[in-house]
Design an enzyme around this catalytic site. Structure first.
Site, short mmCIF file in Angstrom:
data_model
loop_
_atom_site.label_atom_id
_atom_site.label_comp_id
_atom_site.label_asym_id
_atom_site.label_seq_id
_atom_site.Cartn_x
_atom_site.Cartn_y
_atom_site.Cartn_z
N HIS A 93 -12.47 20.38 -11.95
CA HIS A 93 -13.60 20.69 -12.85
C HIS A 93 -13.34 21.97 -13.64
O HIS A 93 -14.28 22.59 -14.15
CB HIS A 93 -14.93 20.83 -12.06
CG HIS A 93 -15.40 19.57 -11.41
ND1 HIS A 93 -15.93 19.53 -10.14
CD2 HIS A 93 -15.41 18.30 -11.86
CE1 HIS A 93 -16.25 18.29 -9.83
NE2 HIS A 93 -15.95 17.52 -10.86
N ASN A 108 -21.37 13.01 -9.48
CA ASN A 108 -20.84 12.12 -8.45
C ASN A 108 -19.66 12.80 -7.75
O ASN A 108 -19.47 12.68 -6.55
CB ASN A 108 -20.42 10.79 -9.07
CG ASN A 108 -20.14 9.74 -8.02
OD1 ASN A 108 -20.90 9.57 -7.07
ND2 ASN A 108 -19.02 9.05 -8.16
N ARG A 132 -17.72 10.82 -1.55
CA ARG A 132 -16.75 11.61 -0.79
C ARG A 132 -17.45 12.41 0.29
O ARG A 132 -18.52 12.97 0.06
CB ARG A 132 -15.98 12.56 -1.72
CG ARG A 132 -15.11 11.88 -2.76
CD ARG A 132 -14.32 12.92 -3.54
NE ARG A 132 -13.61 12.35 -4.67
CZ ARG A 132 -13.79 12.70 -5.94
NH1 ARG A 132 -14.66 13.66 -6.24
NH2 ARG A 132 -13.10 12.13 -6.91
N ARG A 143 -7.79 14.69 -21.44
CA ARG A 143 -8.13 15.34 -20.17
C ARG A 143 -7.16 14.82 -19.11
O ARG A 143 -6.95 13.62 -18.97
CB ARG A 143 -9.55 14.98 -19.75
CG ARG A 143 -9.89 15.48 -18.35
CD ARG A 143 -11.18 14.90 -17.84
NE ARG A 143 -11.42 15.31 -16.46
CZ ARG A 143 -11.69 14.46 -15.47
NH1 ARG A 143 -11.73 13.16 -15.69
NH2 ARG A 143 -11.91 14.91 -14.24
N GLY A 176 -24.27 16.31 -14.09
CA GLY A 176 -25.42 15.40 -14.16
C GLY A 176 -26.53 15.72 -13.18
O GLY A 176 -27.71 15.72 -13.52
N ILE A 177 -26.17 16.02 -11.92
CA ILE A 177 -27.17 16.33 -10.89
C ILE A 177 -27.69 17.75 -11.08
O ILE A 177 -28.89 18.01 -11.04
CB ILE A 177 -26.58 16.15 -9.48
CG1 ILE A 177 -26.22 14.68 -9.22
CG2 ILE A 177 -27.54 16.65 -8.41
CD1 ILE A 177 -25.45 14.44 -7.92
N ASN A 195 -10.33 10.51 -22.22
CA ASN A 195 -10.42 10.83 -20.79
C ASN A 195 -10.19 9.53 -20.02
O ASN A 195 -11.10 8.73 -19.86
CB ASN A 195 -11.81 11.42 -20.49
CG ASN A 195 -11.97 11.78 -19.02
OD1 ASN A 195 -11.11 11.49 -18.20
ND2 ASN A 195 -13.09 12.39 -18.69
N GLU A 203 -17.24 19.41 -21.60
CA GLU A 203 -15.79 19.38 -21.45
C GLU A 203 -15.10 18.89 -22.72
O GLU A 203 -14.02 19.36 -23.07
CB GLU A 203 -15.41 18.51 -20.26
CG GLU A 203 -15.84 19.12 -18.93
CD GLU A 203 -15.89 18.12 -17.79
OE1 GLU A 203 -15.09 18.26 -16.87
OE2 GLU A 203 -16.74 17.22 -17.83
N CYS A 261 -27.88 9.84 -7.31
CA CYS A 261 -28.94 10.79 -6.96
C CYS A 261 -30.32 10.31 -7.42
O CYS A 261 -31.31 10.44 -6.70
CB CYS A 261 -28.59 12.13 -7.59
SG CYS A 261 -29.74 13.43 -7.21
N LYS A 281 -13.06 7.09 -21.22
CA LYS A 281 -14.10 7.66 -22.09
C LYS A 281 -13.43 8.26 -23.33
O LYS A 281 -12.30 8.77 -23.23
CB LYS A 281 -14.87 8.76 -21.36
CG LYS A 281 -15.86 8.24 -20.34
CD LYS A 281 -16.87 9.30 -19.96
CE LYS A 281 -16.44 9.97 -18.68
NZ LYS A 281 -17.44 10.85 -18.09
#
Length: 396
Positions: free
Chosen positions: A177, A207, A237, A88, A327-328, A9, A382, A280, A16
């Site tokens: 996504h 994020n 953003r 990806r 994540g959030i 990725n 993913e 966050c 990654k």
């Protein structure tokens, strides 16, 4: 036995990677190359519960993939088990409606979509070219973030601008996504039988954040647009706002429209409102110690997430499930609670105790007794989707 897949990725300044075996179920090694393009770039390997860090003399994507190859040279059993590489790719435009085996024509197509994703697609193309160079003979597959949303109806994906812009330049909503949403849709169908015949809302919150409505297993609407800037407020953003604001900022600050757009992409969202952080966790800690700016940023994020969940829900006949992921979405009980508080008019309610007690990294049902919609936390995966697509296309 050749049964493992290298998943790559490539981001604009990071890379990654993971090697998955056993039909994607087992992670043999994973890691990330950070701060590429700078003098402080490094790559981290996580193998058998131990982490090792290698500094990168030349912080390029090629250098990062080369280090993965050198690591594999030292772990011959894993290297010999590789059957292919899955990449990806953020933007596939209208050219790619599903994952594909990579050839030169596909690389050209990915490069053509760079006008829509100038930070990501050139990095993807570079990563693919380097991987072909370092792993000759290994089949490679591209998995597109935009592909899942190619099922949107024209009234959802077209912008209300002169149609010549779509005909000549393909300016439209693409959504992102998609690999995460496809995983969530398939995983939900395994843990809640029949959900693939129902209406599902998903909030992928990290994020980068977006929402998606999934009707009978297909994307029917999503919040991100031609780029990931549309939709929800995110880490840095702004998300959707009055387009005239670009002109106002440009004149007020005496900067170009592109520089104003850059502020909306990189200095807005949670970071811009809180003036503390785009993270966050940092903001929740600040809020707990009484920082009102942090609370305002988090509450704005929650309000806009709820608004976009309600918006995409207009393409469903019923809202049978709501899934939090990313994540959030997976880790912030505060934001899940506030988002659902804003959705009470849709009879979506969560059990506060279950929400607070939800174990990290686990699939969990947090539905309240009086909720018309089942509310879930499902960690996304993913990498697994990329590995499975790669195996499927190689074996086909």
């Amino acid at each position: 036995m050749k049964d493992s897949i290298l998943v790559i990725n490539c981001g604009s300044s990071s890379l990654k990677f993971a090697i998955l075996a056993n039909a994607g179920q087992t992670t043999l090694v994973e890691g990330i190359a950070d701060r590429l393009g700078s003098s402080e770039s490094s790559i981290t390997f996580k193998y058998q519960e131990k982490k090792s860090i290698v500094m990168l003399d030349e912080g390029s994507h090629k250098n990062a993939v080369t280090q993965v190859k050198l690591w594999l040279n030292a772990h011959a059993d894993i290297e010999h088990s590789l059957m292919g590489i899955g990449h990806r790719v953020v933007h596939g435009g209208e050219a790619f409606t599903k994952s594909v085996l990579i050839n030169q024509e596909v690389i050209n197509g990915i490069t053509d979509c760079s006008k829509f994703a100038p930070l990501h697609n050139p990095a993807h193309a570079k990563g693919i070219e380097v991987a072909f160079e370092l792993f000759p003979g290994l089949p490679q597959v591209a998995v597109f973030d935009t592909a899942f949303h190619q099922t949107l109806a024209p009234e959802q994906f077209l912008y209300p601008i002169p149609m010549s812009f779509y005909r000549e330049h393909h300016f439209r909503k693409y959504g992102f996504h998609g690999t995460s949403y496809r995983y969530i849709s398939q995983r939900l169908a395994q843990i809640s039988l029949g959900s693939d015949q129902q209406g599902v809302l998903v909030a992928h919150l990290g994020n980068g954040a977006s929402t998606c409505a999934i009707d009978h297993g297909q994307s029917s609407d999503t919040s991100m647009g031609i780029t990931p800037l549309e939709g929800l407020m995110m880490g840095t953003r702004s998300g959707s706002l009055d387009p005239s604001l670009i002109s106002f900022i440009s004149h007020a600050e005496n900067i170009s429209a592109d520089e104003a757009l850059d502020i909306l992409s990189k200095k807005s969202g949670l970071l811009g409102v809180s003036e503390i952080s785009n993270d966050c966790r940092t903001l929740e800690e600040a809020m707990a110690s009484g920082d009102q700016r942090a609370k305002l940023a988090l509450d704005m994020f929650a309000a806009r997430t709820a608004k976009h969940l309600a918006s995409v829900a207009t393409t469903l006949k019923s809202i049978d499930h709501l899934v939090f992921t990313g994540g959030i979405g997976e880790n912030s009980s505060y934001l899940r609670q506030v988002i659902c508080n804003h959705l009470k008019a849709l009879n979506i309610n969560i059990d506060s105790t279950l929400n607070e007690k939800a174990p990290r990294g686990a699939e969990y049902d947090i539905t309240a007794n009086n909720s018309n919609t089942t509310v879930w936390i499902i960690p996304t995966n993913e990498e697994l989707m990329i590995a499975l697509d790669t195996i499927s296309l190689i074996q086909h």
